[in-house]
Every structure is written in C-alpha cells, then in structure tokens.
Design an enzyme around this catalytic site. Structure first.
Site, PDB file in Angstrom:
ATOM      1  N   ASP A 212       0.833  -1.198   0.000  1.00 46.06           N
ATOM      2  CA  ASP A 212       0.000   0.000   0.000  1.00 46.06           C
ATOM      3  C   ASP A 212       0.876   1.259   0.000  1.00 46.06           C
ATOM      4  O   ASP A 212       1.936   1.286   0.621  1.00 46.06           O
ATOM      5  CB  ASP A 212      -0.878  -0.022   1.260  1.00 46.06           C
ATOM      6  N   GLU A 248       1.462  -0.393  -4.921  1.00 45.59           N
ATOM      7  CA  GLU A 248       0.460   0.602  -5.292  1.00 45.59           C
ATOM      8  C   GLU A 248       1.154   1.932  -5.566  1.00 45.59           C
ATOM      9  O   GLU A 248       1.591   2.618  -4.643  1.00 45.59           O
ATOM     10  CB  GLU A 248      -0.571   0.787  -4.173  1.00 45.59           C
TER      11      GLU A 248
END
Length: 511
Positions: A212, A248
């Site tokens: 993330d 990401e």
C-alpha cells in the site's frame, strides 16, 4: 558453475514478478473487507473449482477504531500494531483461511500497510481492534513498539508536516499522507519491525503482498525491507520461491514520481489501465474500441510483465485514488462486464478482479458524501457473506467474481494462457474481435447497431458454447452456440440491445 550461479541470481532477481499462483491459474480477486472465515469457505466452494489463482485480502493487522464517521472502510489503513486482529478476524481464523485456501490451490496476497501508522489526531488510549494502547500524538505505539524516533517528522520540510505538492518527490515520500504518521523506513529498526510482520505472514503461508502507498516510500527503502523477507512456505510452494510483490503507485503521468522507479522491487499497479479502458468503453473523448488494437504498451502503459491490472479497485470505485469519473464499476453493470471481459481476454498484464459491497451512495455536487461507508455490518460486526440459491451473494455483498460473465472469463484467461494476441478485427467504430492463438476468441458490439459478421476465429472447426450467455454443461450449452467452419471462420450476430453485447468461445467450451 558460472552459468549456474548466473541463472540462480537471475532467478532470484526476477522472482518477485511471478504471481506464485498454481500453474494454470492466471487471475486474483480482491475480496474487499471480507471476513477470514468467509474467504476460507469461498476458496473451497468456489474460487478453487472455478480456476481463480488467489485472493487479495484487506489489511490483517490491528487498526484504530474510527467512530466518526462510524467504522469506515479506511480505518483499516490506519495501523496501530502488527497483531493479526481486525474486523475480518483473529490470528487463528487468518491462519485457518491461508491453510484452507492454499490446500485448494488458491493463494493469499496481503494488503501490507507499511508506509505509516494511524492519523496523528487520534486521542491517547483510543479504541483499537485488538485493544492495544497507542498515543498517536506522542508517536507511541508500544504494541510494535514504535516511538517518536521511528517517524519522519524531522525529515519532512513542509510547514504543515503534510504533502503539499506532488511535484516534489521528497515531500511525497517524507511527509504525512493525509495526516497519517509517516514511518522512517530508512531506519533499520523500522525496516526490521516491518519485515518481522511480513515474515510472520510468509511463514503462515501467504504468497505475496500488495504494498500500500508505495509511491509514498523511497524505492530503496522498500527494497531494503523486501531483502529481509523469507522464501515462501515449502508446504505449498517450491523451495526457494519468493513472495509476489505488487506496489500501489498511482501514476497517471504529469507527476514527479514515476511507476518505473519501482520496477526493481516487483510489479506495479497500472492505474492508467482502468481509467483509459473506462473512457473507451463509455465512448467518451472520441474514443472507440477500434483503437484498442495496440492496447497495452502501445497506449503508454508500463511493460506487461511489470503490470498488475484491474478495471476498478476499492479506492477508485468510490472516487478516491485515480481515474476519476471514467472508472467503470458494478454500478454500471453492463459496461463493466464488457470492460472486465476485455481485460481478461487480452494478454497484457497480470489481472485482478474486484469483489465489492453495496453502500448507499449520496451524490452532492458530483461527490459521493457516503464514500466512507464500511462493509455490511451489524453494530460494527462485519456481516457474513451469504450465498443465494442462484449463486449470487446476499447481505449487500456484490460478488462480481461470481457473475457468470466474469467467472467464465477468468476461466477463459486460464485456457488461453501463453497464446498470442491474434485475428484482430474492427469495424472502425465500437465492434471489435480478437483471438488468443488457436485457444480462444472474443467479439464485442459496443455500437448502437447490430453486429453481423463472418470472422476468422483461429479455432478448430466445431460447435462452441458462448461462455458469456451461458455455460457448457456436460455436452450441451445453456447459452448461444457458435459454429466454427473447418477454415476457422464463424458467423457472429450480436444485438446492440443484448443483455451482454459480447460473445466468447474457447478450446474448453467446444461441444
């Protein structure tokens, strides 16, 4: 010996791009906010038998409990410790899920929130999903433990302490993302705490990680953490297997930070993919499906073997993240199925399917003011994913991955794996078709008039079952039958008003 050393080094360096799915399985599904007990069941009853390669799960580590608004989905992106204890379940349930999914050939990929801890504004002693104490204002997270020394407060150069300009890569990496306490990943202690967490997950049996907020970390710091990671658990993976990494990074162009900076660590999320495909399928900005012949790198995307692709994700389906209004979601079901069908048929990238929950949208000035709403729940407890008689899901779980058209295209991708893009046809507008070698063929009609054409499929002669309108059951077909001549051609007719304006046939749908 030299050659062997070279090859083993090569294998080690490149392993992080390999999804580690079981052979013949080519897609993963994001079961967003599902409970571990429901994922374990879904692996056994559906994902394993239907050819899915793996599941991206929501962050499994302890997070802050947000009460205003009440239990939003994004509270799970505000860690307080690395204990495996969330609304999705406890450590025992997590371990059970990983074991049961692996045992039916379905891998687990963890959403790893390692850039930051929770927001600085949370009060000392605030509620957490496992009861761990923290004092974010003082940077105290004793359950890890982290203290003020472990954050980037002194490194950030902006007056606010937050990211003020995305044109400055130092701000983006060293300052706080929306008030979230930014971990000092250049410190070996912090790297070790994160690696210990990820290694625990690897030892349990997970196959890899979505990293993330990778854009908000220096690529070298991510690499330093990855270099500490164990090989995958040999109960399910060949000795020496490395975790699959996908980072990401939102890069639509025009910013200081580019996706390519992260290729050394693993794959990267290609956010241009869904944004552009949505624009094409919606026929916005003069785009046409006929322009998709060179889809992929030809559209300015990253190399296929570095890309993790998707039509929508948990952020941009609710207007967060990247892509804007063009993103197609389950709310636009007809066009969404067209886009997902195209993605799963096309060879570019490693594909991820979305599985969502419904929420009560409320648009004010074009913005959904309810975009925060968390998963279906009773007083904060996530609801069970119930399965209806028609195989759809209840309790407001959308389960796009169970829609026949999507589930059958996941199988299509498995069947055509490794076959070249072939037999492209387009009418100059929004009727297109293409094949994958001699293993599969797909035809789309996204125009406002009938498609009626004889097309070269590349497939052996015979009768095939269209896997969009139905299923092959035994030796019969519940949907449209397609007759392929000995020369490989077939006649296709698709009404512009069809429920699903596309047809797909493949080697295993032959009757």
């Amino acid at each position: 010996m030299k050659l062997f050393l070279l090859l083993s080094a090569f294998g080690f360096c490149w392993a992080q791009y390999a999804p580690q799915t079981q052979s013949g399985r080519t897609s993963i599904v994001h079961l967003f906010e599902w409970r571990w007990v429901d994922i374990a069941l879904e692996c056994e009853r559906y994902l394993g038998p239907k050819g899915f390669g793996g599941v991206q799960v929501s962050p499994p580590n302890e997070n802050i409990v947000v009460t205003n608004p009440s239990r939003p989905w994004w509270e799970r992106y505000q860690p307080v410790s690395y204990k495996l204890c969330t609304r999705s379940g406890n450590e025992n349930e997590f371990r059970d899920m990983v074991t049961r999914c692996n045992n039916v050939g379905v891998r687990i990929y963890v959403d790893a929130v390692i850039n930051h801890m929770c927001g600085s504004g949370a009060a000392a002693g605030t509620g957490t999903t496992c009861g761990s104490y923290c004092n974010p204002g003082n940077r105290e997270f004793p359950a890890v433990p982290y203290s003020a020394w472990d954050f980037n407060d002194g490194k950030c150069k902006t007056a606010s302490g937050g990211i003020e300009s995305y044109n400055d890569p130092y701000q983006v990496r060293d300052c706080q993302l929306v008030g979230l306490l930014d971990l000092a990943l250049e410190k070996d202690y912090v790297r070790s705490m994160i690696a210990d967490y990820l290694n625990k997950l690897i030892d349990i049996g997970v196959a890899g990680f979505r990293i993330d907020a990778s854009k908000h970390m220096w690529p070298g710091d991510i690499k330093a953490v990855l270099d500490k990671l164990h090989n995958l658990n040999t109960n399910w993976f060949p000795a020496g297997s490395r975790p699959f990494i996908f980072q990401e990074v939102i890069d639509l162009g025009g910013e200081a930070i580019q996706s390519s900076e992260y290729f050394g660590n693993g794959r990267v999320t290609e956010f241009k993919y869904g944004a552009k495909l949505g624009t094409v399928v919606r026929k916005w900005s003069g785009e046409k499906m006929s322009y998709l012949k060179n889809w992929g790198e030809g559209w300015g995307f990253m190399p296929s073997d570095r890309a993790l692709v998707f039509v929508d994700n948990h952020d941009n389906q609710r207007g967060h993240g990247a892509g804007g209004a063009s993103i197609l979601t389950f709310w636009d079901a007809r066009l969404y199925k067209v886009a997902v069908g195209f993605m799963l048929a096309h060879p570019y990238g490693f594909t991820r399917v979305m599985s969502s929950y419904r929420w009560a949208r409320n648009f004010v000035n074009g913005q959904d003011v309810n975009d925060w709403i968390g998963p279906p729940n009773n007083n904060g407890v996530i609801k069970e994913v119930t399965i209806n008689a028609d195989t759809t899901c209840g309790n407001d779980w959308v389960c796009e991955h169970r829609w026949r058209q999507i589930r059958n295209m996941v199988w299509f991708r498995n069947v055509v794996d490794g076959q070249p893009f072939a037999n492209w046809w387009a009418n100059g507008s929004n009727q297109v078709a293409f094949g994958r070698g001699n293993r599969g063929f797909i035809v789309f009609n996204n125009d406002d008039w009938q498609l009626s054409s004889t097309l070269q499929t590349g497939l052996p002669g015979g009768t095939y079952c269209d896997v969009i309108s139905g299923d092959k059951v035994g030796n019969s077909c519940t949907g449209i039958k397609v007759y392929v001549s000995s020369d490989g051609t077939a006649q296709f007719s698709i009404s512009n008003s069809a429920e699903d304006p596309f047809i797909a046939i493949h080697a295993e749908s032959k009757l």
